[in-house]
Scaffold this motif. Structure first.
Motif, PDB file in Angstrom:
ATOM      1  N   THR A  30      22.078 -53.219  55.696  1.00 34.37           N
ATOM      2  CA  THR A  30      22.665 -52.093  55.685  1.00 34.37           C
ATOM      3  C   THR A  30      21.557 -51.167  54.807  1.00 34.37           C
ATOM      4  O   THR A  30      21.264 -49.951  54.990  1.00 34.37           O
ATOM      5  CB  THR A  30      24.157 -51.881  54.750  1.00 34.37           C
ATOM      6  N   HIS A  31      21.009 -51.836  53.694  1.00 33.72           N
ATOM      7  CA  HIS A  31      20.083 -51.050  52.803  1.00 33.72           C
ATOM      8  C   HIS A  31      18.854 -50.874  53.655  1.00 33.72           C
ATOM      9  O   HIS A  31      18.152 -49.626  53.388  1.00 33.72           O
ATOM     10  CB  HIS A  31      19.846 -51.712  51.600  1.00 33.72           C
ATOM     11  N   VAL A  32      18.166 -51.735  54.401  1.00 37.98           N
ATOM     12  CA  VAL A  32      17.178 -51.539  55.395  1.00 37.98           C
ATOM     13  C   VAL A  32      17.427 -50.247  56.387  1.00 37.98           C
ATOM     14  O   VAL A  32      16.668 -49.605  56.316  1.00 37.98           O
ATOM     15  CB  VAL A  32      16.877 -52.775  56.120  1.00 37.98           C
ATOM     16  N   VAL A  33      18.680 -50.210  56.757  1.00 39.35           N
ATOM     17  CA  VAL A  33      18.696 -49.258  57.815  1.00 39.35           C
ATOM     18  C   VAL A  33      18.747 -47.741  57.092  1.00 39.35           C
ATOM     19  O   VAL A  33      18.251 -46.801  57.398  1.00 39.35           O
ATOM     20  CB  VAL A  33      20.148 -49.379  58.387  1.00 39.35           C
ATOM     21  N   GLY A  66      16.052 -42.667  55.628  1.00 35.24           N
ATOM     22  CA  GLY A  66      15.336 -41.781  54.415  1.00 35.24           C
ATOM     23  C   GLY A  66      14.018 -41.477  54.840  1.00 35.24           C
ATOM     24  O   GLY A  66      13.584 -40.400  54.744  1.00 35.24           O
ATOM     25  N   TYR A  67      13.260 -42.562  55.334  1.00 34.83           N
ATOM     26  CA  TYR A  67      11.900 -42.184  55.817  1.00 34.83           C
ATOM     27  C   TYR A  67      11.796 -41.384  57.351  1.00 34.83           C
ATOM     28  O   TYR A  67      10.964 -40.308  57.201  1.00 34.83           O
ATOM     29  CB  TYR A  67      11.068 -43.431  56.040  1.00 34.83           C
ATOM     30  N   LEU A  68      12.759 -41.784  58.014  1.00 32.97           N
ATOM     31  CA  LEU A  68      13.015 -40.741  59.026  1.00 32.97           C
ATOM     32  C   LEU A  68      13.099 -39.231  58.602  1.00 32.97           C
ATOM     33  O   LEU A  68      12.579 -38.110  59.120  1.00 32.97           O
ATOM     34  CB  LEU A  68      13.725 -41.095  60.210  1.00 32.97           C
ATOM     35  N   LEU A  69      14.162 -38.965  57.627  1.00 28.79           N
ATOM     36  CA  LEU A  69      14.393 -37.693  57.153  1.00 28.79           C
ATOM     37  C   LEU A  69      13.290 -37.079  56.613  1.00 28.79           C
ATOM     38  O   LEU A  69      12.933 -35.972  56.588  1.00 28.79           O
ATOM     39  CB  LEU A  69      15.476 -37.612  56.303  1.00 28.79           C
TER      40      LEU A  69
END
Length: 188
Positions: free
Chosen positions: A70-73, A78-81
């Motif tokens: 879940t945290h990896v997702v 966050g990186y995509l945003l």
């Protein structure tokens, strides 16, 4: 009258530099989200270190595993945003202020960050938004308890809709690439 028109048009044309505030704010937002996602990665690594503990019960190991996924997702989200905000700020700058000379003709820019029109910016942002939505669906799907066959059917429907969205995104890219090849070189 010609003088007033020239002054007005000059002022109107230079007003496009107001977009610089949006560019700076978007870039700052991208940096903040990038920072937060990176801090999340540091905490994630610290959390995962307990996974190899030999005294850990199977239930606790499973809990760490599920939380880690879940945290990896969330980190990917966050990186995509952050990427979204970066593309948005660079696109606004290129459209309203000036071309980014550093990016022109560079292979490393790979045409991702070179924005030629508002439609070009919207298309690039739409791709990132689609990826964010896919990651969010994946994150939610990990948390949904599958208690009934209908739950699985809903998940399958959501995955099918994502497939359709990706297909149409790819089809529009192929259609746009063919259109650019047939346009005369004098328009570029």
């Amino acid at each position: 009258m010609k003088f007033l028109e020239a002054v007005f048009e000059g002022t109107l044309w230079r007003s496009r530099y107001m977009v610089v505030f949006a560019v700076i704010a978007s870039m700052a937002s991208a940096l903040m989200v990038l920072y937060m996602a990176t801090v999340d990665v540091v905490y994630l690594v610290q959390h995962v270190m307990h996974y190899a503990d030999t005294g850990l019960a199977a239930e606790a190991r499973k809990a760490i595993h599920d939380e880690t996924i879940t945290h990896v997702v969330e980190v990917v989200d966050g990186y995509l945003l952050s990427t979204f905000m970066l593309i948005f700020s660079l696109g606004l700058y290129e459209l309203f202020v000036s071309d980014i000379d550093e990016a022109q003709g560079k292979r490393s820019s790979s045409k991702i960050l070179v924005i030629n029109s508002l439609d070009d910016l919207k298309q690039r942002l739409a791709k990132v938004v689609l990826m964010i939505l896919i990651v969010n669906l994946f994150e939610k799907a990990l948390k949904i308890p599958m208690t009934e066959p209908l739950d699985l059917l809903y998940l399958g429907g959501a995955i099918a809709l994502i497939g359709v969205a990706l297909y149409f995104t790819h089809a529009s890219e192929s259609h746009g690439a063919g259109k650019e090849e047939t346009e005369p070189a004098s328009k570029h």
